[in-house]
Design a protein around this motif. Structure first.
Motif, mmCIF file in Angstrom:
data_model
loop_
_atom_site.group_PDB
_atom_site.id
_atom_site.type_symbol
_atom_site.label_atom_id
_atom_site.label_comp_id
_atom_site.label_asym_id
_atom_site.label_seq_id
_atom_site.Cartn_x
_atom_site.Cartn_y
_atom_site.Cartn_z
ATOM 1 N N ILE A 86 -47.140 73.391 -48.238
ATOM 2 C CA ILE A 86 -46.493 72.241 -48.881
ATOM 3 C C ILE A 86 -47.318 70.957 -48.786
ATOM 4 N N GLU A 87 -48.346 70.935 -47.950
ATOM 5 C CA GLU A 87 -49.187 69.755 -47.822
ATOM 6 C C GLU A 87 -50.361 69.752 -48.796
ATOM 7 N N SER A 88 -50.436 70.758 -49.662
ATOM 8 C CA SER A 88 -51.492 70.817 -50.663
ATOM 9 C C SER A 88 -51.364 69.640 -51.613
ATOM 10 N N GLY A 89 -52.501 69.145 -52.059
ATOM 11 C CA GLY A 89 -52.491 68.039 -53.007
ATOM 12 C C GLY A 89 -52.662 68.481 -54.447
ATOM 13 N N THR A 90 -52.698 69.808 -54.684
ATOM 14 C CA THR A 90 -52.927 70.301 -56.046
ATOM 15 C C THR A 90 -52.153 71.586 -56.310
ATOM 16 N N ASN A 91 -51.875 71.826 -57.555
ATOM 17 C CA ASN A 91 -51.307 73.102 -57.981
ATOM 18 C C ASN A 91 -52.356 73.942 -58.700
ATOM 19 N N ASP A 92 -53.558 73.405 -58.817
ATOM 20 C CA ASP A 92 -54.633 74.041 -59.571
ATOM 21 C C ASP A 92 -55.696 74.567 -58.604
ATOM 22 N N LEU A 93 -55.392 75.673 -57.919
ATOM 23 C CA LEU A 93 -56.311 76.244 -56.938
ATOM 24 C C LEU A 93 -57.334 77.146 -57.619
ATOM 25 N N PRO A 94 -58.563 77.165 -57.108
ATOM 26 C CA PRO A 94 -59.559 78.095 -57.659
ATOM 27 C C PRO A 94 -59.096 79.539 -57.467
ATOM 28 N N ILE A 117 -67.017 80.116 -42.365
ATOM 29 C CA ILE A 117 -67.635 78.903 -42.907
ATOM 30 C C ILE A 117 -69.160 79.025 -42.872
ATOM 31 N N GLN A 118 -69.674 79.614 -41.820
ATOM 32 C CA GLN A 118 -71.119 79.767 -41.643
ATOM 33 C C GLN A 118 -71.764 80.543 -42.791
ATOM 34 N N GLY A 119 -71.030 81.475 -43.367
ATOM 35 C CA GLY A 119 -71.586 82.339 -44.401
ATOM 36 C C GLY A 119 -71.804 81.692 -45.748
ATOM 37 N N CYS A 120 -71.379 80.463 -45.927
ATOM 38 C CA CYS A 120 -71.526 79.814 -47.231
ATOM 39 C C CYS A 120 -72.519 78.660 -47.153
ATOM 40 N N GLU A 121 -72.864 78.155 -48.334
ATOM 41 C CA GLU A 121 -73.761 77.007 -48.428
ATOM 42 C C GLU A 121 -72.970 75.712 -48.645
ATOM 43 N N GLU A 122 -71.824 75.852 -49.340
ATOM 44 C CA GLU A 122 -70.987 74.693 -49.660
ATOM 45 C C GLU A 122 -69.535 75.028 -49.365
ATOM 46 N N VAL A 123 -68.810 74.038 -48.837
ATOM 47 C CA VAL A 123 -67.388 74.178 -48.540
ATOM 48 C C VAL A 123 -66.630 73.159 -49.381
ATOM 49 N N ARG A 124 -65.600 73.645 -50.081
ATOM 50 C CA ARG A 124 -64.693 72.760 -50.828
ATOM 51 C C ARG A 124 -63.325 72.958 -50.214
ATOM 52 N N THR A 125 -62.727 71.871 -49.726
ATOM 53 C CA THR A 125 -61.469 72.001 -49.003
ATOM 54 C C THR A 125 -60.683 70.703 -49.005
ATOM 55 N N ASP A 126 -59.399 70.832 -48.702
ATOM 56 C CA ASP A 126 -58.551 69.672 -48.450
ATOM 57 C C ASP A 126 -57.976 69.754 -47.037
ATOM 58 N N ARG A 127 -58.576 70.601 -46.197
ATOM 59 C CA ARG A 127 -58.168 70.738 -44.794
ATOM 60 C C ARG A 127 -59.201 70.080 -43.900
ATOM 61 N N LEU A 128 -58.752 69.173 -43.051
ATOM 62 C CA LEU A 128 -59.647 68.399 -42.199
ATOM 63 C C LEU A 128 -60.520 69.281 -41.309
ATOM 64 N N HIS A 129 -59.925 70.271 -40.645
ATOM 65 C CA HIS A 129 -60.717 71.063 -39.701
ATOM 66 C C HIS A 129 -61.732 71.952 -40.401
#
Length: 149
Positions: A86-94, A117-129
């Motif tokens: 419920i804390e999401s800021g969007t309804n349009d998730l990838p 997280i280590q396995g990627c080059e870029e992170v797109r998120t709305d979660r602080l941690h």
């Protein structure tokens, strides 16, 4: 029945976001044996205006104290790790979204979370941690707003 805080000599609440109507009732009841750490200015002002006896401090999120030196800081592709609660800021998730904080990851060893997280080059998120971990692992991080500041 004694209050929970009366059972302990000292209670320390680690840094996190604090807000809400229930907290407005609870925080003024905290005694001098309670110390509250807030991880950002908005929570700090909120708590500071409510405390009567408890101590309140603005401090870094504890995620910054993890030693990530053993993790390889290379990866490939994009990790979309947006909130699905419920804390999401969007309804349009990838389509390939994976909310790695929500689906049981908070109950798993930290290494599993960081390996994802280590396995990627870029992170797109709305979660602080997720954003903090990505930054500490030298990932390109695109940090989006969620439902609260």
């Amino acid at each position: 029945m004694p209050r929970l805080q009366d059972k302990y000599r000292k209670i320390v609440i680690f840094p996190h976001t604090i807000a809400g109507e229930k907290q407005k009732v609870l925080i003024p009841k905290f005694g001098a044996n309670v110390t509250i750490f807030c991880r950002e200015e908005i929570s700090y002002r909120f708590v500071k205006n409510l405390v009567t006896k408890a101590e309140c401090y603005l401090w870094h999120d504890c995620a910054f104290y993890n030693d990530l030196s053993k993790f390889v800081k290379v990866g490939q592709g994009v990790l979309n790790a947006f909130r699905t609660d419920i804390e999401s800021g969007t309804n349009d998730l990838p389509a390939n979204n994976e909310d790695i904080s929500y689906n049981g990851w908070c109950m798993k060893p930290l290494d599993e979370f960081l390996n994802k997280i280590q396995g990627c080059e870029e992170v797109r998120t709305d979660r602080l941690h997720v954003a903090i971990a990505g930054a500490l692992l030298d990932k390109r991080v695109v940090f989006f707003a969620n439902s609260y500041y």
